[in-house]
Design a protein around this motif. Structure first.
Motif, PDB file in Angstrom:
ATOM      1  N   VAL A   1       0.842  -1.188   0.000  1.00 38.79           N
ATOM      2  CA  VAL A   1       0.000   0.000   0.000  1.00 38.79           C
ATOM      3  C   VAL A   1       0.883   1.244   0.000  1.00 38.79           C
ATOM      4  CG1 VAL A   1      -1.705   1.331   1.286  1.00 38.79           C
ATOM      5  CG2 VAL A   1      -1.884  -1.168   1.188  1.00 38.79           C
ATOM      6  N   GLN A   2       0.603   2.128  -0.919  1.00 37.62           N
ATOM      7  CA  GLN A   2       1.353   3.375  -0.980  1.00 37.62           C
ATOM      8  C   GLN A   2       0.379   4.532  -1.196  1.00 37.62           C
ATOM      9  OE1 GLN A   2       4.338   3.695  -4.069  1.00 37.62           O
ATOM     10  NE2 GLN A   2       5.439   5.306  -2.985  1.00 37.62           N
ATOM     11  N   LEU A   3       0.603   5.602  -0.445  1.00 34.94           N
ATOM     12  CA  LEU A   3      -0.225   6.794  -0.542  1.00 34.94           C
ATOM     13  C   LEU A   3       0.687   7.997  -0.707  1.00 34.94           C
ATOM     14  CD1 LEU A   3      -2.540   5.952   2.488  1.00 34.94           C
ATOM     15  CD2 LEU A   3      -3.137   5.702   0.079  1.00 34.94           C
ATOM     16  N   VAL A   4       0.387   8.836  -1.679  1.00 32.43           N
ATOM     17  CA  VAL A   4       1.215  10.011  -1.945  1.00 32.43           C
ATOM     18  C   VAL A   4       0.311  11.232  -2.082  1.00 32.43           C
ATOM     19  CG1 VAL A   4       2.886  11.092  -3.464  1.00 32.43           C
ATOM     20  CG2 VAL A   4       2.945   8.607  -3.121  1.00 32.43           C
ATOM     21  N   GLU A   5       0.480  12.169  -1.136  1.00 31.28           N
ATOM     22  CA  GLU A   5      -0.332  13.388  -1.166  1.00 31.28           C
ATOM     23  C   GLU A   5       0.333  14.472  -2.015  1.00 31.28           C
ATOM     24  OE1 GLU A   5      -0.545  11.988   3.249  1.00 31.28           O
ATOM     25  OE2 GLU A   5       0.965  12.191   1.670  1.00 31.28           O
ATOM     26  N   SER A   6      -0.497  15.355  -2.525  1.00 35.44           N
ATOM     27  CA  SER A   6      -0.017  16.535  -3.224  1.00 35.44           C
ATOM     28  C   SER A   6      -1.101  17.596  -3.182  1.00 35.44           C
ATOM     29  CB  SER A   6       0.365  16.205  -4.669  1.00 35.44           C
ATOM     30  OG  SER A   6      -0.762  15.747  -5.386  1.00 35.44           O
ATOM     31  N   SER A  20      -4.733  16.034  -3.282  1.00 29.42           N
ATOM     32  CA  SER A  20      -4.848  14.745  -3.945  1.00 29.42           C
ATOM     33  C   SER A  20      -4.070  13.696  -3.169  1.00 29.42           C
ATOM     34  CB  SER A  20      -4.297  14.823  -5.370  1.00 29.42           C
ATOM     35  OG  SER A  20      -5.001  15.768  -6.150  1.00 29.42           O
ATOM     36  N   CYS A  21      -4.564  12.480  -3.227  1.00 35.64           N
ATOM     37  CA  CYS A  21      -3.888  11.344  -2.601  1.00 35.64           C
ATOM     38  C   CYS A  21      -3.881  10.210  -3.617  1.00 35.64           C
ATOM     39  CB  CYS A  21      -4.610  10.931  -1.326  1.00 35.64           C
ATOM     40  SG  CYS A  21      -3.968   9.422  -0.559  1.00 35.64           S
ATOM     41  N   ALA A  22      -2.729   9.982  -4.230  1.00 36.92           N
ATOM     42  CA  ALA A  22      -2.596   8.902  -5.201  1.00 36.92           C
ATOM     43  C   ALA A  22      -2.336   7.605  -4.463  1.00 36.92           C
ATOM     44  CB  ALA A  22      -1.464   9.213  -6.165  1.00 36.92           C
ATOM     45  N   ALA A  23      -3.172   6.618  -4.733  1.00 30.04           N
ATOM     46  CA  ALA A  23      -3.110   5.350  -4.011  1.00 30.04           C
ATOM     47  C   ALA A  23      -2.677   4.217  -4.926  1.00 30.04           C
ATOM     48  CB  ALA A  23      -4.476   5.034  -3.418  1.00 30.04           C
ATOM     49  N   SER A  24      -1.957   3.270  -4.367  1.00 25.51           N
ATOM     50  CA  SER A  24      -1.573   2.083  -5.117  1.00 25.51           C
ATOM     51  C   SER A  24      -1.436   0.917  -4.156  1.00 25.51           C
ATOM     52  CB  SER A  24      -0.265   2.312  -5.876  1.00 25.51           C
ATOM     53  OG  SER A  24       0.790   2.621  -4.985  1.00 25.51           O
ATOM     54  N   GLY A  25      -1.620  -0.278  -4.703  1.00 23.05           N
ATOM     55  CA  GLY A  25      -1.401  -1.481  -3.910  1.00 23.05           C
ATOM     56  C   GLY A  25      -2.610  -2.014  -3.183  1.00 23.05           C
ATOM     57  N   PHE A  26      -3.768  -1.416  -3.386  1.00 20.75           N
ATOM     58  CA  PHE A  26      -4.975  -1.914  -2.738  1.00 20.75           C
ATOM     59  C   PHE A  26      -6.198  -1.427  -3.502  1.00 20.75           C
ATOM     60  CE2 PHE A  26      -6.699   1.900  -0.648  1.00 20.75           C
ATOM     61  CZ  PHE A  26      -5.620   2.771  -0.766  1.00 20.75           C
ATOM     62  N   SER A  27      -7.323  -2.043  -3.144  1.00 19.15           N
ATOM     63  CA  SER A  27      -8.588  -1.692  -3.782  1.00 19.15           C
ATOM     64  C   SER A  27      -9.387  -0.754  -2.894  1.00 19.15           C
ATOM     65  CB  SER A  27      -9.401  -2.958  -4.038  1.00 19.15           C
ATOM     66  OG  SER A  27     -10.707  -2.628  -4.470  1.00 19.15           O
ATOM     67  N   PHE A  28      -9.840   0.351  -3.458  1.00 17.62           N
ATOM     68  CA  PHE A  28     -10.626   1.317  -2.686  1.00 17.62           C
ATOM     69  C   PHE A  28     -11.800   0.651  -1.983  1.00 17.62           C
ATOM     70  CE2 PHE A  28      -8.021   4.544  -3.586  1.00 17.62           C
ATOM     71  CZ  PHE A  28      -8.411   5.644  -4.334  1.00 17.62           C
ATOM     72  N   SER A  29     -12.437  -0.302  -2.658  1.00 16.81           N
ATOM     73  CA  SER A  29     -13.672  -0.859  -2.130  1.00 16.81           C
ATOM     74  C   SER A  29     -13.460  -1.661  -0.848  1.00 16.81           C
ATOM     75  CB  SER A  29     -14.342  -1.751  -3.180  1.00 16.81           C
ATOM     76  OG  SER A  29     -13.511  -2.842  -3.483  1.00 16.81           O
ATOM     77  N   ARG A  30     -12.241  -2.084  -0.599  1.00 17.30           N
ATOM     78  CA  ARG A  30     -11.986  -2.907   0.585  1.00 17.30           C
ATOM     79  C   ARG A  30     -11.383  -2.120   1.740  1.00 17.30           C
ATOM     80  NH1 ARG A  30      -9.631  -8.635  -1.832  1.00 17.30           N
ATOM     81  NH2 ARG A  30     -11.398  -9.084  -3.190  1.00 17.30           N
ATOM     82  N   TYR A  31     -11.193  -0.848   1.534  1.00 15.33           N
ATOM     83  CA  TYR A  31     -10.532  -0.032   2.535  1.00 15.33           C
ATOM     84  C   TYR A  31     -11.371   1.188   2.892  1.00 15.33           C
ATOM     85  CZ  TYR A  31      -6.036  -2.445   2.295  1.00 15.33           C
ATOM     86  OH  TYR A  31      -5.046  -3.373   2.391  1.00 15.33           O
ATOM     87  N   ALA A  32     -11.268   1.578   4.131  1.00 19.10           N
ATOM     88  CA  ALA A  32     -11.737   2.890   4.536  1.00 19.10           C
ATOM     89  C   ALA A  32     -10.548   3.842   4.406  1.00 19.10           C
ATOM     90  CB  ALA A  32     -12.234   2.870   5.974  1.00 19.10           C
ATOM     91  N   MET A  33     -10.846   5.070   4.055  1.00 18.75           N
ATOM     92  CA  MET A  33      -9.770   6.037   3.875  1.00 18.75           C
ATOM     93  C   MET A  33     -10.158   7.351   4.527  1.00 18.75           C
ATOM     94  SD  MET A  33      -8.603   5.334  -0.053  1.00 18.75           S
ATOM     95  CE  MET A  33      -7.144   6.406   0.103  1.00 18.75           C
ATOM     96  N   GLY A  34      -9.192   8.211   4.634  1.00 21.52           N
ATOM     97  CA  GLY A  34      -9.518   9.490   5.237  1.00 21.52           C
ATOM     98  C   GLY A  34      -8.423  10.515   5.062  1.00 21.52           C
ATOM     99  N   TRP A  35      -8.789  11.719   5.415  1.00 23.20           N
ATOM    100  CA  TRP A  35      -7.849  12.833   5.485  1.00 23.20           C
ATOM    101  C   TRP A  35      -7.730  13.249   6.945  1.00 23.20           C
ATOM    102  CZ3 TRP A  35      -4.873  14.511   1.571  1.00 23.20           C
ATOM    103  CH2 TRP A  35      -5.242  14.183   0.270  1.00 23.20           C
ATOM    104  N   PHE A  36      -6.510  13.500   7.340  1.00 24.30           N
ATOM    105  CA  PHE A  36      -6.203  13.896   8.701  1.00 24.30           C
ATOM    106  C   PHE A  36      -5.264  15.088   8.639  1.00 24.30           C
ATOM    107  CE2 PHE A  36      -7.949  10.017  10.514  1.00 24.30           C
ATOM    108  CZ  PHE A  36      -7.935   9.181   9.406  1.00 24.30           C
ATOM    109  N   ARG A  37      -5.147  15.809   9.744  1.00 28.65           N
ATOM    110  CA  ARG A  37      -4.226  16.937   9.755  1.00 28.65           C
ATOM    111  C   ARG A  37      -3.569  17.065  11.116  1.00 28.65           C
ATOM    112  NH1 ARG A  37      -8.695  21.832   9.183  1.00 28.65           N
ATOM    113  NH2 ARG A  37      -9.626  21.629  11.281  1.00 28.65           N
ATOM    114  N   GLN A  38      -2.419  17.706  11.098  1.00 29.44           N
ATOM    115  CA  GLN A  38      -1.676  17.882  12.346  1.00 29.44           C
ATOM    116  C   GLN A  38      -1.031  19.255  12.357  1.00 29.44           C
ATOM    117  OE1 GLN A  38       1.192  14.785  13.161  1.00 29.44           O
ATOM    118  NE2 GLN A  38       1.106  15.213  15.358  1.00 29.44           N
ATOM    119  N   GLN A  39      -1.329  19.996  13.408  1.00 29.19           N
ATOM    120  CA  GLN A  39      -0.722  21.301  13.617  1.00 29.19           C
ATOM    121  C   GLN A  39       0.453  21.150  14.558  1.00 29.19           C
ATOM    122  OE1 GLN A  39      -4.306  23.142  15.078  1.00 29.19           O
ATOM    123  NE2 GLN A  39      -4.814  23.997  13.075  1.00 29.19           N
TER     124      GLN A  39
END
Length: 122
Positions: A1-6, A20-39
């Motif tokens: 699984v690889q995730l690359v933000e831009s 944007s978050c480019a994803a590879s190595g897995f199927s969207f339908s089998r995963y939950a995903m999200g956006w998070f942030r840190q200050q």
């Protein structure tokens, strides 16, 4: 699984950005995903999470009505459209994925991108 933000950058208050978050190595339908942030000096917090199969979403209260999560299956890319940005939105934004059910807890996500900086000037 690889995730690359831009898509991060500097924007004036009231402006918009699309991450944007480019994803590879897995199927969207089998995963939950999200956006998070840190200050700086703060814990990582949830912005929005989604289960693509069910369409269930969770938006943090401060971003409801301003941020929208979406995806492009053909590009295997997840997006975060951010409108009406304010200074408090300044943070490093991360995308993440976990196999199975949606969760609003960052600690339950196994796979993370490297993050992209969003800076909102007041």
């Amino acid at each position: 699984v690889q995730l690359v933000e831009s898509g991060g950058g500097l924007v004036q208050a009231g402006g918009s950005l699309r991450l944007s978050c480019a994803a590879s190595g897995f199927s969207f339908s089998r995963y939950a995903m999200g956006w998070f942030r840190q200050q700086p000096g703060k814990e990582r917090e949830t912005v929005v999470t989604i289960n693509w199969l069910s369409g269930t979403t969770y938006y943090e209260d401060s971003v409801k009505g301003r941020f929208t999560i979406s995806k492009d299956n053909t590009k295997k890319t997840m997006y975060l459209q951010m409108n009406n940005l304010n200074y408090e939105d300044t943070a490093v934004y991360y995308c993440a994925a976990r196999r199975g059910a949606i969760s609003s807890l960052p600690r339950e996500y196994e796979h993370w991108g490297q993050g992209t900086q969003v800076t909102v000037s007041s």
